[in-house]
Design a protein around this motif. Structure first.
Motif, PDB file in Angstrom:
ATOM      1  N   LEU A 420      36.297  36.336  41.215  1.00 26.07           N
ATOM      2  CA  LEU A 420      36.940  36.557  42.209  1.00 26.07           C
ATOM      3  C   LEU A 420      36.544  37.791  42.920  1.00 26.07           C
ATOM      4  O   LEU A 420      37.509  38.552  43.652  1.00 26.07           O
ATOM      5  CB  LEU A 420      38.477  36.834  41.624  1.00 26.07           C
ATOM      6  CG  LEU A 420      39.464  35.799  40.802  1.00 26.07           C
ATOM      7  CD1 LEU A 420      40.547  36.229  40.181  1.00 26.07           C
ATOM      8  CD2 LEU A 420      39.377  34.371  41.712  1.00 26.07           C
ATOM      9  N   LYS A 490      39.234  33.039  47.728  1.00 25.38           N
ATOM     10  CA  LYS A 490      40.426  34.104  47.805  1.00 25.38           C
ATOM     11  C   LYS A 490      39.957  35.208  47.113  1.00 25.38           C
ATOM     12  O   LYS A 490      39.916  35.544  45.914  1.00 25.38           O
ATOM     13  CB  LYS A 490      41.882  33.538  47.532  1.00 25.38           C
ATOM     14  CG  LYS A 490      42.780  34.488  47.813  1.00 25.38           C
ATOM     15  CD  LYS A 490      44.113  34.233  47.661  1.00 25.38           C
ATOM     16  CE  LYS A 490      45.166  35.135  48.274  1.00 25.38           C
ATOM     17  NZ  LYS A 490      46.605  34.541  48.039  1.00 25.38           N
ATOM     18  N   ARG A 492      40.015  38.765  45.364  1.00 23.90           N
ATOM     19  CA  ARG A 492      40.777  39.500  44.877  1.00 23.90           C
ATOM     20  C   ARG A 492      40.302  40.900  44.603  1.00 23.90           C
ATOM     21  O   ARG A 492      41.082  41.847  44.276  1.00 23.90           O
ATOM     22  CB  ARG A 492      41.470  39.014  43.338  1.00 23.90           C
ATOM     23  CG  ARG A 492      42.197  37.590  43.866  1.00 23.90           C
ATOM     24  CD  ARG A 492      43.616  37.967  44.332  1.00 23.90           C
ATOM     25  NE  ARG A 492      43.290  37.948  46.118  1.00 23.90           N
ATOM     26  CZ  ARG A 492      44.064  38.476  46.687  1.00 23.90           C
ATOM     27  NH1 ARG A 492      45.069  39.135  46.456  1.00 23.90           N
ATOM     28  NH2 ARG A 492      43.822  38.714  47.851  1.00 23.90           N
ATOM     29  N   HIS A 493      39.071  41.283  44.350  1.00 22.58           N
ATOM     30  CA  HIS A 493      38.649  42.323  43.902  1.00 22.58           C
ATOM     31  C   HIS A 493      37.224  42.655  44.768  1.00 22.58           C
ATOM     32  O   HIS A 493      36.638  41.750  45.167  1.00 22.58           O
ATOM     33  CB  HIS A 493      38.304  42.539  42.438  1.00 22.58           C
ATOM     34  CG  HIS A 493      39.260  41.987  41.655  1.00 22.58           C
ATOM     35  ND1 HIS A 493      40.651  42.747  41.258  1.00 22.58           N
ATOM     36  CD2 HIS A 493      39.249  40.785  41.006  1.00 22.58           C
ATOM     37  CE1 HIS A 493      41.078  41.912  40.557  1.00 22.58           C
ATOM     38  NE2 HIS A 493      40.692  40.945  40.324  1.00 22.58           N
ATOM     39  N   ARG A 519      45.193  43.119  49.699  1.00 22.12           N
ATOM     40  CA  ARG A 519      45.546  43.258  48.138  1.00 22.12           C
ATOM     41  C   ARG A 519      44.280  42.938  47.671  1.00 22.12           C
ATOM     42  O   ARG A 519      44.264  42.102  46.620  1.00 22.12           O
ATOM     43  CB  ARG A 519      46.623  42.296  47.941  1.00 22.12           C
ATOM     44  CG  ARG A 519      47.896  43.050  48.455  1.00 22.12           C
ATOM     45  CD  ARG A 519      49.191  42.461  47.399  1.00 22.12           C
ATOM     46  NE  ARG A 519      50.477  43.310  47.594  1.00 22.12           N
ATOM     47  CZ  ARG A 519      51.312  43.372  46.796  1.00 22.12           C
ATOM     48  NH1 ARG A 519      51.197  42.748  45.419  1.00 22.12           N
ATOM     49  NH2 ARG A 519      52.496  44.222  46.781  1.00 22.12           N
ATOM     50  N   ILE A 520      43.193  43.385  47.987  1.00 23.94           N
ATOM     51  CA  ILE A 520      41.798  43.441  47.395  1.00 23.94           C
ATOM     52  C   ILE A 520      41.595  44.924  46.525  1.00 23.94           C
ATOM     53  O   ILE A 520      41.519  45.751  47.291  1.00 23.94           O
ATOM     54  CB  ILE A 520      40.807  42.979  48.304  1.00 23.94           C
ATOM     55  CG1 ILE A 520      40.961  41.742  49.064  1.00 23.94           C
ATOM     56  CG2 ILE A 520      39.537  43.117  47.569  1.00 23.94           C
ATOM     57  CD1 ILE A 520      40.078  41.462  50.100  1.00 23.94           C
ATOM     58  N   TYR A 703      47.245  45.009  38.642  1.00 17.68           N
ATOM     59  CA  TYR A 703      46.954  45.112  40.221  1.00 17.68           C
ATOM     60  C   TYR A 703      47.983  45.131  41.055  1.00 17.68           C
ATOM     61  O   TYR A 703      48.257  45.485  42.027  1.00 17.68           O
ATOM     62  CB  TYR A 703      45.823  44.194  40.269  1.00 17.68           C
ATOM     63  CG  TYR A 703      44.430  44.392  39.609  1.00 17.68           C
ATOM     64  CD1 TYR A 703      43.512  45.414  40.103  1.00 17.68           C
ATOM     65  CD2 TYR A 703      44.272  43.604  38.446  1.00 17.68           C
ATOM     66  CE1 TYR A 703      42.421  45.717  39.532  1.00 17.68           C
ATOM     67  CE2 TYR A 703      43.100  43.971  37.563  1.00 17.68           C
ATOM     68  CZ  TYR A 703      42.191  44.999  38.130  1.00 17.68           C
ATOM     69  OH  TYR A 703      40.823  45.318  37.426  1.00 17.68           O
TER      70      TYR A 703
END
Length: 763
Positions: A420, A490, A492-493, A519-520, A703
């Motif tokens: 991710l 997608k 995420r980080h 929202r990363i 997170y």
């Protein structure tokens, strides 16, 4: 008249010659002339048939006589009666002229314009048949707008002749149609028809009379397996074993045309949901093929990870889809003595930021021009260059996580799954030339920003597009898990640590805002040489500072900084980090290099920790990349510490910190990365509601809470988004490898992970 005897015959012939010699000579001359005329006529006829007139263009039309003779010759050659009765065995004679330019008739006939999906299934009780019909209906409903994809056709494996489909692809109804195989296979603990199917694939592969990849004419294939996770929880015990085997054989027979990763579903839990997710991915793969976007063939330069290298090193009898490509030998790079003055061990004694004479202003140029050797070198290493100064690259741990073979240390320590995570940088330039840098010394260096500045929107969009493009190229890699592949689409980080100095980018805060807007999470790494940039940095999820040495002399030898006042800059960054300790999660990153910064330096590092008071201290053994740059800096495999040596250093550092009254303890480890984490006990070792109030390490990050705090607009600190307790398997002494993943060796075989270190639950 008396008969002539043998002696009187020559005299009679002589008399005849003298009497009729004129007639004889005239007749012979006429005969010779006729023979010459016949030979000339035959030669003229051949030239008229086979070649155009002399000194004429190749495409000139033949004469009327030549066309008539050519038509007669073609009629003669095409007559079955003539061929059977008059032709002789022998080599064919080529007639005609050579075409120099392509024409519409020369266009290839194997271009895929339409996809015909074929769904194969096997079922004893009828459940898999129902899934196949559902899949057919789903595809038919969702591809009505895709004229290039036809209605799927279902086949029961027990009702077909394997030779019709699995020795060669079926013959298409019209040209430019390619078949796409979809196989839905359950696994049983009894003998079924699937055993015969697998045996057929095996025999086809090993039959010397059949081509190596007889199904290479397919547009692609994908397999989905149904298993019982309760009775057969692992593949060794039978979970989806038949689907796994069929996927491997199909890879061999198609020449590695796996269009989408193997999907698996538990019939007792989530088979339907997993099948829907997998079907969406298969549909997207077919659309890509129909639109000439290909299957994806792997990412060059994505890393030589042990977890991902088994394909290139397994023997022919192992689980490999195709023979590995031969490795090209690298030619030594020839450098002049002045090609890279900044590659010296000691920093150049010139301050590029302050000179007595003001330089003439010049127009800014691209940091990495498209046609430059730097751009070429970084691209060969697997980087996607964005704009003029940014880049993105697939981390080797991303590929490992996609295959269920473990994530990097950030998952054990902070809960970041590698599949991710995106690894990128907004600045390929750095102000250090570290001896252990694995970027091959090809990135640009500098002390001030003197290049063009790309807008943050361009950088952000380019990062995402480059990352997703490389992820898509991994869908054909053996062992990639379908559900993780879907999740990887997608981000995420984001680890802003690829190469160079991220905070060097003048508009870094705007880029961080774009990442946080989706929202990363952001993990930013800097090298403690730009204190003004560090002080102006906005909120990040976690802020790293590389601490390569504990004193000035060591930093000069290891980091090889370009700034003349590098040590003063370094200490200023320590003070700035301390001022941010209640605003950011701060981390010291120590890279241990034997012979440089390990021996007797624990006390010096403890002094730096006491000055900056970071939330965490990561200690990692150096990874040797084997490049000429490292060798030139005096680095070899002898400088790589063993994990036992890293553990001993961490214990010594913990003792040194405790003697100074600092409450740091060893919280977690990731032995495979040779990495150990120390944390501030006063802030991250606290009672856990999940464990009945027992004190536990809480190094993970929540997170969701981080973004809630960020979006609220109020002031917040690290304690506001502390996550769940650190997993038991990640604690000090447990190894740090996620038990849900599988550790493998270079041959792709399962590897036993032993617990190392000492202590349980923290020290």
């Amino acid at each position: 008249m008396e008969p002539l005897d043998a002696f009187s015959l020559p005299s009679e012939l002589l008399l005849l010659w003298h009497a009729h010699r004129t007639e004889i000579l005239l007749s012979a001359s006429i005969l010779l002339a006729c023979i010459q005329l016949a030979i000339h006529w035959r030669g003229t006829r051949s030239k008229a048939v086979l070649t155009p007139p002399l000194r004429s263009p190749v495409d000139e039309k033949p004469s009327l006589l030549a066309r008539q003779q050519l038509a007669e010759a073609e009629h003669y050659l095409s007559s079955p009666t003539t061929l059977s009765s008059n032709t002789k065995a022998g080599p064919k004679r080529v007639t005609g002229v050579k075409r120099t330019k392509s024409s519409p008739s020369d266009a290839p006939t194997n271009v895929v314009e339409t996809i015909q999906p074929l769904v194969f299934y096997f079922s004893l009780g009828g459940s898999t048949k129902a899934y196949a019909e559902t899949l057919q209906q789903f595809l038919q409903t969702n591809i009505e707008s895709e004229a290039k994809i036809l209605r799927p056709i279902i086949h029961d494996l027990t009702a077909i002749d394997y030779d019709d489909f699995f020795i060669s692809p079926p013959k298409p109804e019209r040209p430019n149609i390619a078949h796409f195989y979809i196989l839905l296979l359950p696994s049983y603990d009894i003998s079924t028809e699937l055993e015969n199917f697998l045996e057929h694939l095996n025999e086809t592969h090993h039959d010397f009379r059949i081509d190596t990849a007889p199904l290479s004419g397919l547009a692609g294939y994908s397999v989905f397996g149904f298993g019982d996770g309760q009775d057969w929880p692992t593949e060794e015990k039978g979970y989806c074993k038949d689907a796994v085997e069929v996927d491997k054989w199909m890879a061999r027979l198609t020449g590695r045309k796996r269009a989408f990763p193997l999907g698996i579903g538990d019939v007792r839990k989530d088979a339907g949901d997993r099948l829907v997710e997998w079907t969406v991915g298969v549909q997207a793969a077919m659309v890509d093929i129909a639109n000439a976007r290909g299957l994806g063939e792997g990412v060059p330069g994505s890393g030589e990870a042990v977890e991902s290298a088994d394909e290139a090193e397994i023997d022919d009898e192992e689980d490999v889809d195709a023979p590995p490509p031969a490795k090209k030998q690298r030619k030594p790079i020839k450098r002049s003595q002045t090609s890279d003055l900044e590659d010296l061990k000691a920093p150049i004694p010139v301050d590029f930021t302050t000179t007595t004479k003001a330089p003439k202003p010049t127009a800014p140029k691209p940091m990495v021009p498209v046609n430059s050797p730097t751009h070429t070198s970084l691209t060969k290493q697997g980087y996607t260059i964005i704009g003029s100064h940014s880049g993105v690259k697939i981390c080797r741990w991303t590929k490992s996580a996609l295959r269920g073979r473990g994530s990097c240390y950030k998952y054990s320590f902070y809960g970041i799954a590698s599949h991710l995570c995106m690894e990128a940088t907004p600045s390929l330039s750095c102000s250090n030339k570290c001896v252990f840098c694995w970027r091959h010394g090809t990135n640009p260096v500098g002390t001030t920003w003197r290049w063009e500045v790309d807008p943050p929107g361009l950088v952000f969009t380019g990062m995402k597009e480059g990352h997703y493009r490389k992820i898509k190229m991994l869908k054909g890699v053996p062992g990639v898990r379908a559900e993780r592949f879907q999740q990887a689409m997608k981000i995420r980080h984001c680890a802003l640590s690829l190469v160079g100095e991220p905070i060097f980018y003048p508009r870094i805060n705007e880029l961080l805002a774009l990442l946080h807007g989706e929202r990363i999470s952001t993990f930013l790494v800097c090298n403690a040489q730009h204190p003004d940039h560090l002080a102006a940095l906005d909120h990040v999820t976690q802020l790293y500072v590389s601490i390569d040495a504990s004193n000035k002399d060591s930093l000069r030898r290891i980091g090889r900084p370009l700034h003349r006042d590098f040590w003063e800059r370094f200490l200023r960054c320590m003070d700035i980090l301390r001022s941010k300790r209640y605003q950011q999660r701060t981390v010291f990153r120590l890279t241990l290099v034997k012979g440089f910064n390990v021996e007797d330096e624990a006390e010096g590092y403890a002094d730096l920790v006491a000055r900056a008071l970071p939330s965490f201290v990561e200690v990692k053994g150096v990874t040797y990349c084997g490049t000429s740059t490292s060798a030139g800096a005096g680095l070899s495999m002898q400088n790589v510490p063993f994990y036992e040596e890293v553990s001993a250093f961490v214990l010594a550092l913990e003792s040194a910190l405790n003697r100074r009254g600092l409450e740091y303890g060893i919280a977690a480890e990731h032995a495979h990365s040779c990495c150990i984490l120390l944390a501030d006990r006063s802030r991250y070792f606290k009672p856990s509601a999940e464990h009945g109030g027992e004190e536990r390490w809480h190094t993970l990050i929540d997170y969701g809470k981080f973004f809630e705090c960020l979006e609220s607009g109020r002031d917040f600190g690290p304690e506001d988004y502390v996550g769940a307790p650190t997993a038991e398997w990640a604690l000090w002494g447990r190894g740090g490898f996620d038990p849900r993943d599988e550790r493998v060796d270079r041959k792709g075989r399962p590897k036993v992970v032993e617990e190392v270190g000492a202590g349980v639950g923290g020290t």
